[in-house]
Design a protein around this motif. Structure first.
Motif, mmCIF file in Angstrom:
data_model
loop_
_atom_site.group_PDB
_atom_site.id
_atom_site.type_symbol
_atom_site.label_atom_id
_atom_site.label_comp_id
_atom_site.label_asym_id
_atom_site.label_seq_id
_atom_site.Cartn_x
_atom_site.Cartn_y
_atom_site.Cartn_z
ATOM 1 N N SER A 169 1.288 35.541 -35.871
ATOM 2 C CA SER A 169 -0.054 34.772 -35.349
ATOM 3 C C SER A 169 0.355 33.425 -35.307
ATOM 4 C CB SER A 169 -1.268 34.949 -36.372
ATOM 5 O OG SER A 169 -2.166 34.280 -35.825
ATOM 6 N N PRO A 170 0.551 32.774 -34.134
ATOM 7 C CA PRO A 170 0.582 33.345 -32.786
ATOM 8 C C PRO A 170 1.731 34.335 -32.579
ATOM 9 C CG PRO A 170 1.431 31.134 -32.849
ATOM 10 C CD PRO A 170 0.906 31.166 -33.964
ATOM 11 N N TYR A 243 -2.773 30.527 -22.943
ATOM 12 C CA TYR A 243 -3.405 29.674 -23.919
ATOM 13 C C TYR A 243 -3.637 30.587 -25.186
ATOM 14 C CZ TYR A 243 -7.284 26.702 -26.284
ATOM 15 O OH TYR A 243 -7.974 26.111 -26.969
ATOM 16 N N LEU A 244 -4.358 31.429 -25.208
ATOM 17 C CA LEU A 244 -4.750 32.357 -26.352
ATOM 18 C C LEU A 244 -3.643 32.792 -27.406
ATOM 19 C CD1 LEU A 244 -7.898 34.248 -25.293
ATOM 20 C CD2 LEU A 244 -8.031 32.153 -26.691
ATOM 21 N N SER A 245 -2.486 33.138 -26.321
ATOM 22 C CA SER A 245 -1.319 33.679 -27.269
ATOM 23 C C SER A 245 -0.500 32.485 -27.832
ATOM 24 C CB SER A 245 -0.417 34.607 -26.249
ATOM 25 O OG SER A 245 -0.101 33.678 -25.062
ATOM 26 N N SER A 246 -0.905 31.211 -27.586
ATOM 27 C CA SER A 246 -0.109 30.050 -28.207
ATOM 28 C C SER A 246 -1.068 29.739 -29.510
ATOM 29 C CB SER A 246 -0.306 29.036 -27.109
ATOM 30 O OG SER A 246 -1.498 28.348 -26.891
ATOM 31 N N LEU A 247 -2.065 30.227 -29.651
ATOM 32 C CA LEU A 247 -2.922 29.867 -30.871
ATOM 33 C C LEU A 247 -2.759 31.016 -31.849
ATOM 34 C CD1 LEU A 247 -6.141 29.000 -29.114
ATOM 35 C CD2 LEU A 247 -4.523 27.367 -29.628
ATOM 36 N N ILE A 249 -4.525 33.100 -34.924
ATOM 37 C CA ILE A 249 -5.788 34.104 -34.624
ATOM 38 C C ILE A 249 -7.148 33.088 -35.240
ATOM 39 C CG2 ILE A 249 -5.588 35.126 -37.055
ATOM 40 C CD1 ILE A 249 -6.764 37.574 -35.408
ATOM 41 N N GLU A 250 -6.888 32.278 -36.215
ATOM 42 C CA GLU A 250 -8.030 31.399 -36.955
ATOM 43 C C GLU A 250 -8.520 30.605 -35.802
ATOM 44 O OE1 GLU A 250 -5.015 31.656 -38.264
ATOM 45 O OE2 GLU A 250 -5.482 32.832 -39.761
ATOM 46 N N GLU A 251 -7.595 29.989 -34.887
ATOM 47 C CA GLU A 251 -8.172 28.891 -33.621
ATOM 48 C C GLU A 251 -8.637 30.020 -32.581
ATOM 49 O OE1 GLU A 251 -8.093 25.609 -33.677
ATOM 50 O OE2 GLU A 251 -7.693 26.066 -35.847
ATOM 51 N N LYS A 256 -15.022 29.525 -27.594
ATOM 52 C CA LYS A 256 -16.502 29.673 -27.096
ATOM 53 C C LYS A 256 -16.278 31.003 -25.966
ATOM 54 C CE LYS A 256 -19.007 25.973 -26.614
ATOM 55 N NZ LYS A 256 -19.707 24.930 -25.909
ATOM 56 N N GLY A 257 -17.229 31.819 -26.261
ATOM 57 C CA GLY A 257 -17.219 33.028 -25.324
ATOM 58 C C GLY A 257 -16.606 34.237 -25.834
#
Length: 305
Positions: A169-170, A243-247, A249-251, A256-257
């Motif tokens: 994670s990431p 975007y999400l795979s660069s963060l 899990i906590e981020e 939002k959404g």
């Protein structure tokens, strides 16, 4: 007649309350909980204790709502996780002790219900495909209003993909590459088997694709009337995947959404749809709220029509 349909899935447990009359379904209320009934089932061969308890707690909550709505008939179905697990009978017994009759659907029954419900609701011209990405399996159906030409249940969903490929994670680049390559191989085989000779509409079903809409629209509260029929583009899918795979899990949990409990499995879910668009050369998908819950309600409506 007022009916409640409940789908006890590998990743989530969801409920629809609807009025069914003269073969029509009018949704009144919809809710769901991420319960992870199928966490670890491929490795252990059993439904996890945590998943069982979370699912039973959700069903207790749903039972109160059912009573408040004055529901006359309840239909409860479970799918992939219960098909695989050694201790599924124990789980089914405990569900029945809550006062629910529960049916274990086959791959084919699940896929047909979703496809036929989408055909009924959207009434597309020409060929259509439903892609229902679940927690433990993925159903792909292709055909038209007259007949189903192809049906395939792939033995993986977002939970199994996450457990099989994502350890960091990431996630590390090599994890994502391996994940995408696995999905690509599976989907190429599906495309070869279907061998589509004309254009077709794709209806995408499940929590991953509805989450794309919720994130895109920055929904504080989920709005199914906005999600249903929404056009998700290939560009949107790739944007959120990158975007999400660069963060860590906590981020991701703060986005939002996106449901907090979906912050881990959203990565393999987006990888699936990214690769799907690539393999099937799609620039956009139509998001559908018409999943198994609606299909079960429609079946009941037609029986009582």
């Amino acid at each position: 007649m007022r009916i409640a349909t409940i789908d006890v899935g590998t990743n989530s447990t969801r409920m629809l309350i609807a009025e069914v009359e003269k073969g029509e379904v009018k949704p009144l209320f919809k809710t769901g909980r991420v319960t992870r009934l199928g966490r670890g089932v491929k490795e252990s061969g059993e439904l996890s204790r945590e998943g069982i308890e979370a699912t039973l707690e959700a069903l207790r909550e749903f039972k109160k709502i059912i009573e408040e709505f004055g529901v006359e008939k309840v239909v409860v179905a479970t799918t992939e996780a219960a098909r695989l697990a050694r201790n599924s009978e124990e789980f089914l017994r405990r569900v029945r002790e809550l006062g629910f009759e529960i049916e274990v659907l086959s791959d084919r029954e699940e896929a047909e219900l979703v496809f036929l419900a989408n055909i009924r609701v959207f009434n597309p011209e020409g060929k259509a495909m439903t892609v229902d990405l679940g927690g433990g399996s993925t159903e792909i159906v292709y055909g038209n209003r007259e007949r189903i030409e192809y049906l395939k249940s792939l033995k993986f969903g977002v939970v199994f993909l996450y457990e099989g490929f994502i350890k960091n994670s990431p996630p590390a680049e090599e994890e994502l590459r391996a994940l995408e390559e696995f999905i690509r191989g599976e989907l190429r085989r599906v495309k070869e088997e279907i061998n589509p000779q004309e254009d077709f509409t794709v209806f995408a079903v499940g929590g991953t694709i509805t989450s794309v809409v919720a994130m895109e629209e920055e929904m504080e509260v989920y709005r199914p009337e906005v999600v249903h029929g929404y056009t998700v583009t290939r560009e949107m899918i790739e944007k959120w995947y990158n975007y999400l795979s660069s963060l860590p899990i906590e981020e991701r949990r703060k986005v939002k959404g996106l449901e907090e409990n979906r912050a881990d499995v959203i990565i393999p879910g987006l990888a699936f749809f990214k690769v799907f668009c690539e393999v099937f050369d799609r620039e956009h998908l139509t998001v559908s709220e018409v999943g198994l819950l609606y299909g079960l309600a429609l079946k009941e409506a037609e029986l009582n029509g």
